[in-house]
Enzyme design. Structure first.
Site, mmCIF file in Angstrom:
data_model
loop_
_atom_site.group_PDB
_atom_site.id
_atom_site.type_symbol
_atom_site.label_atom_id
_atom_site.label_comp_id
_atom_site.label_asym_id
_atom_site.label_seq_id
_atom_site.Cartn_x
_atom_site.Cartn_y
_atom_site.Cartn_z
ATOM 1 N N GLU A 179 1.067 -1.047 0.116
ATOM 2 C CA GLU A 179 0.100 0.107 0.012
ATOM 3 C C GLU A 179 0.981 1.784 0.220
ATOM 4 O O GLU A 179 2.207 1.501 -0.273
ATOM 5 C CB GLU A 179 -1.128 0.215 0.478
ATOM 6 C CG GLU A 179 -0.818 -0.271 2.170
ATOM 7 C CD GLU A 179 1.153 0.096 2.870
ATOM 8 O OE1 GLU A 179 0.769 1.413 3.053
ATOM 9 O OE2 GLU A 179 1.459 -0.591 3.559
ATOM 10 N N GLY A 210 6.159 0.431 4.408
ATOM 11 C CA GLY A 210 5.490 -0.110 3.326
ATOM 12 C C GLY A 210 5.419 -0.732 2.246
ATOM 13 O O GLY A 210 6.629 -1.407 1.582
ATOM 14 N N GLU A 211 4.575 -0.611 0.984
ATOM 15 C CA GLU A 211 4.501 -0.883 -0.405
ATOM 16 C C GLU A 211 4.932 -2.372 -0.963
ATOM 17 O O GLU A 211 4.625 -2.866 -1.861
ATOM 18 C CB GLU A 211 6.022 -0.107 -0.691
ATOM 19 C CG GLU A 211 6.107 1.094 -0.313
ATOM 20 C CD GLU A 211 7.319 1.385 -1.249
ATOM 21 O OE1 GLU A 211 8.279 1.089 -1.621
ATOM 22 O OE2 GLU A 211 7.761 3.111 -1.313
ATOM 23 N N GLY A 212 4.694 -3.801 -0.004
ATOM 24 C CA GLY A 212 4.359 -4.812 -0.274
ATOM 25 C C GLY A 212 6.456 -4.861 -0.362
ATOM 26 O O GLY A 212 6.128 -6.623 -0.029
#
Length: 334
Positions: free
Chosen positions: A159, A300-302
């Site tokens: 995300e 974040g970001e995966g």
């Protein structure tokens, strides 16, 4: 029973019993999901959902809201941490505009699932209407449906959204009936004064909606559009019997909302890391889960999914390629 057959295969590899530790449990989980003693990982994907949050205007983040769209452009340009790790590990990365407060130019490799430009400010009203909430769920589902049609059987979710740790903290507090102060962390790097301000703002927001109990109404009121699309995506990935790679705090909150509705979803979830966000470890404990990595990530970001993927691959590889005692003519213990 198939579970016993799978465990027998793991136990009789050329190693002391249990010597591969958590990797053995991971191999067993993957085999159970795929219902085979010879599982495989096909076309791994990672989806980053991006959206803005109305509550960001209250100063709950160390970064301004425009960072959301700027980071989306960075993803599309290949320069973010998640791009680096996905390239490294052969993971197909997709970026989804779930509700970014920006008009992106045409021609970008961006999946347009924008429900609206930013969720609403939850200090004033619920983050989204019921119609917007349902649309967000369906949009997340549709992204996974298309990926599943390619034959992919393992998917992770990341995300991007300034303010989304605040939304996640509010969701965690209400999903598990925990005081808000125990669910709030530094997010993008708040100092002590900013953290106290964040707790105060989120306490005020929580007190506006005292009667929320069901997961859907909690997510509709407090969640972000990217979080809700992630919930829909997780639910669809489970319906497609995909392995679900779970990233950090925000992704685990999304899983928690899906779990409240369908507890069996955890059977397909691989929790990739314990983040540096304050409440993430507590959240994993509440779900009864252990994570593969502990690297103090909070980007974040995966990123945790992409970094953990080689470990997942190792679990599959030892199950498929490592000799048994019988195959290798190695004596087992008495």
């Amino acid at each position: 029973m198939f579970a016993d057959e799978l465990q027998h295969k793991i136990d009789f590899k050329t190693k002391p019993l249990g010597a591969l530790g958590s990797l053995e449990q991971l191999a067993h989980k993957i085999g159970m999901v795929q219902q085979t003693t010879s599982p495989e990982l096909v076309k791994p994907h990672l989806i980053v959902f991006a959206a803005d949050h109305g509550i960001a205007a209250a100063g709950v983040s160390a970064y301004p809201q425009e960072v959301t769209y700027q980071m989306v452009m960075n993803f599309l340009g290949g320069g973010a941490a998640i791009n680096v790790f996905c390239r490294q590990n052969g993971i197909d990365l997709k970026i989804v505009d779930a509700g970014v407060n920006f008009d992106f130019p045409e021609g970008l490799e961006l999946i347009d699932k924008k429900v609206r430009k930013s969720s609403r400010n939850i200090l004033e009203e619920p983050a989204m209407t019921l119609e917007e909430y349902q649309q967000a769920l369906e949009n997340g589902q549709s992204v996974v449906e298309e990926i599943a049609e390619t034959g992919s059987n393992i998917i992770g979710f990341g995300e991007m959204g300034i303010g989304n740790t605040s939304a996640s903290s509010l969701m965690m507090s209400r999903l598990f009936t925990i005081p808000i102060k125990d669910c709030v962390g530094r997010g993008t790097g708040l100092n002590d004064t900013q953290l106290r301000n964040k707790i105060s703002i989120l306490t005020e927001a929580a007190e506006k909606y005292p009667d929320l109990k069901m997961a859907d109404e909690i997510a509709q009121t407090f969640g972000g559009l990217e979080i809700v699309q992630m919930i829909g995506a997780i639910e669809e990935a489970y319906r497609q019997n995909m392995l679900i790679l779970v990233d950090g705090f925000i992704a685990t909150v999304a899983v928690s909302a899906a779990w409240k509705k369908s507890p069996e979803i955890l059977n397909n979830c691989i929790f990739c890391h314990v983040s540096g966000e304050y409440a993430h470890l507590r959240l994993l404990e509440l779900l009864g889960q252990k994570a593969l990595l502990h690297l103090d990530l909070r980007v974040g970001e995966g990123t945790g999914c992409a970094l953990a993927y080689p470990i997942v691959q190792s679990a599959v590889n030892f199950l498929n390629e490592m000799s048994s005692f019988g195959d290798a003519n190695v004596s087992n213990k008495e």
